[in-house]
Design a protein around this motif. Structure first.
Motif, PDB file in Angstrom:
ATOM      1  N   GLU A 100      -3.784   4.423   5.189  1.00  0.00           N
ATOM      2  CA  GLU A 100      -5.233   4.546   5.061  1.00  0.00           C
ATOM      3  C   GLU A 100      -5.883   3.235   4.567  1.00  0.00           C
ATOM      4  O   GLU A 100      -6.947   2.842   5.036  1.00  0.00           O
ATOM      5  N   THR A 101      -5.201   2.549   3.631  1.00  0.00           N
ATOM      6  CA  THR A 101      -5.768   1.307   3.089  1.00  0.00           C
ATOM      7  C   THR A 101      -5.914   0.259   4.188  1.00  0.00           C
ATOM      8  O   THR A 101      -6.911  -0.453   4.260  1.00  0.00           O
TER       9      THR A 101
ATOM     10  N   ILE B 175       0.831  -1.203   0.000  1.00  0.00           N
ATOM     11  CA  ILE B 175       0.000   0.000   0.000  1.00  0.00           C
ATOM     12  C   ILE B 175       0.869   1.257   0.000  1.00  0.00           C
ATOM     13  O   ILE B 175       2.044   1.208   0.387  1.00  0.00           O
TER      14      ILE B 175
ATOM     15  N   SER C 176      -8.784   1.401   6.665  1.00  0.00           N
ATOM     16  CA  SER C 176     -10.166   1.242   6.187  1.00  0.00           C
ATOM     17  C   SER C 176     -10.518  -0.228   5.948  1.00  0.00           C
ATOM     18  O   SER C 176     -11.695  -0.549   5.793  1.00  0.00           O
ATOM     19  N   SER C 177      -9.534  -1.118   5.913  1.00  0.00           N
ATOM     20  CA  SER C 177      -9.832  -2.547   5.717  1.00  0.00           C
ATOM     21  C   SER C 177      -9.931  -3.296   7.045  1.00  0.00           C
ATOM     22  O   SER C 177     -10.542  -4.369   7.114  1.00  0.00           O
TER      23      SER C 177
ATOM     24  N   PRO D 171      -3.780  -0.511  -4.590  1.00  0.00           N
ATOM     25  CA  PRO D 171      -2.901  -1.362  -3.781  1.00  0.00           C
ATOM     26  C   PRO D 171      -2.536  -2.609  -4.595  1.00  0.00           C
ATOM     27  O   PRO D 171      -3.351  -3.109  -5.380  1.00  0.00           O
TER      28      PRO D 171
END
Ligand code: TXA
Ligand code: MG
Length: 313
Positions: A61-62, A57, A65-66, A127
């Protein structure tokens, strides 16, 4: 085949896997939302679908949020080690990550590579899932030549001025009520311990491995490796046609010596490790003595792990 940045963006968006540089080892990448390209990666590598992939990533943030729930110390680990060679395996929300990426597990692995070009590529595409860019079971790739040796000249490889400073894969930490060590690697486990406040235990031998990847044959050259931690004897020359050792040691009467660098510098040894393992094959050695008489310090853990796995397969 070396390609430039624009061509790499284009290939990834057209569902074509691309080899990407990182600071650990080269990865073989596809967009994380592209099941068709991800299947190509498994088939190109000959990798079992039960072995999940790391999501690379460009921003934390990725992961945020996952994540289902953010484990304790996750933010501190991210703050301290990203971008860098630490992979975090955490529970993810349903629907956040394609099942093929995580081998149907409820968790997924994330890392933010310390390589600007690759982060720019992620920002321009999505990603990227990327296992190491080697055929399954072979030593990982730390140069474009290694990738070509495994996959042939047609596979697109993103051209990059620098790559693979570390030379071994990321350290993997898994959250299961506490942090466990899935794989020792580029980041020293003592530095990790200082952030989480304890030494993460490796999975218990005899129990199912936490990292499915640990189940499979790994890092192995064609030669049969015999690991010794008590030093070379000249009489061994009859039993071995080569030595994998260090530039600051002598191996009297050894027929061939492949050096990984000075035994006083594990960072250099890690950087040379996979090239040295591949060199054994180039020289068609069959029985190789591997010198594992090294200091008992945490910065050797990742190297010894790779050598043991290469030797046991
Ligand atoms: O440095 C690295 O980590 C390199 C570069 C390319 O980033 N990548 C790499 O990927 O080493 P690979 O696929 O060779 O190793 C990934 C490891 C495997 O052992 C896999 O089992 C583990 O990560 N892994 C991935 N997702 C997992 C999950 N959800 N649970 C447990 N282990 C997981
Ligand atoms: Mg690998």
């Amino acid at each position: 085949m070396l390609i430039d940045f624009e061509a790499a963006v284009d290939s990834l968006n057209r569902r074509q896997p691309v080899a990407i540089p990182t600071e650990t080892v080269w990865g073989l990448a596809a967009r994380w939302d592209d099941e068709e390209a991800i299947k190509k990666i498994f088939s190109l590598k000959g990798r079992p679908l039960t072995n999940p992939l790391i999501i690379h990533i460009a921003s934390p943030e990725t992961l945020l949020s996952s994540a289902q729930d953010l484990p304790p110390s996750a933010l501190e680990l991210i703050e301290r080690f990203w971008p860098g060679g630490l992979t975090l395996v955490i529970p993810v929300r349903e629907g956040a990550v394609l099942p093929i990426v995580r081998a149907n597990l409820p968790t997924a692995a994330f890392r933010m590579p310390d390589h600007e070009l690759t982060r720019a590529l992620i920002s321009q595409t999505a990603p990227l899932v990327a296992p190491s860019a080697n055929r399954s079971g072979r030593p990982s790739a730390t140069t474009p030549e290694h990738i070509e040796n495994d996959f042939g000249p047609e596979l697109p490889i993103l051209q990059a001025p620098v790559f693979c400073r570390h030379g071994i894969e990321s350290t993997i930490l898994l959250w299961q009520g506490k942090w466990y060590l899935g794989r020792p690697g580029a980041i020293d486990i003592e530095e990790v311990s200082s952030v989480i406040g304890y030494k993460p235990a490796p999975h218990h031998p005899g129990k199912a491995p936490l990292c499915p990847g640990q189940l499979f044959r790994h890092y192995a050259p064609q030669a049969t490796l015999t690991l010794h931690d008590s030093g070379w004897e000249p009489s061994f020359c009859d039993r071995f046609d080569g030595v994998l050792g260090y530039s600051d040691r002598e191996y009297p009467r050894a027929k061939t010596i492949v050096s990984m660098g000075p035994s006083s510098n594990p960072a250099i040894i890690a950087a040379n490790l996979y090239a040295a393992l591949r060199d054994l094959d180039q020289r068609h050695l069959q029985y190789v003595f591997v010198d594992t008489r090294v200091e008992n310090t945490s910065n050797w853990l990742g190297i010894l792990d790779r050598l043991y796995k290469a030797g046991n397969s």
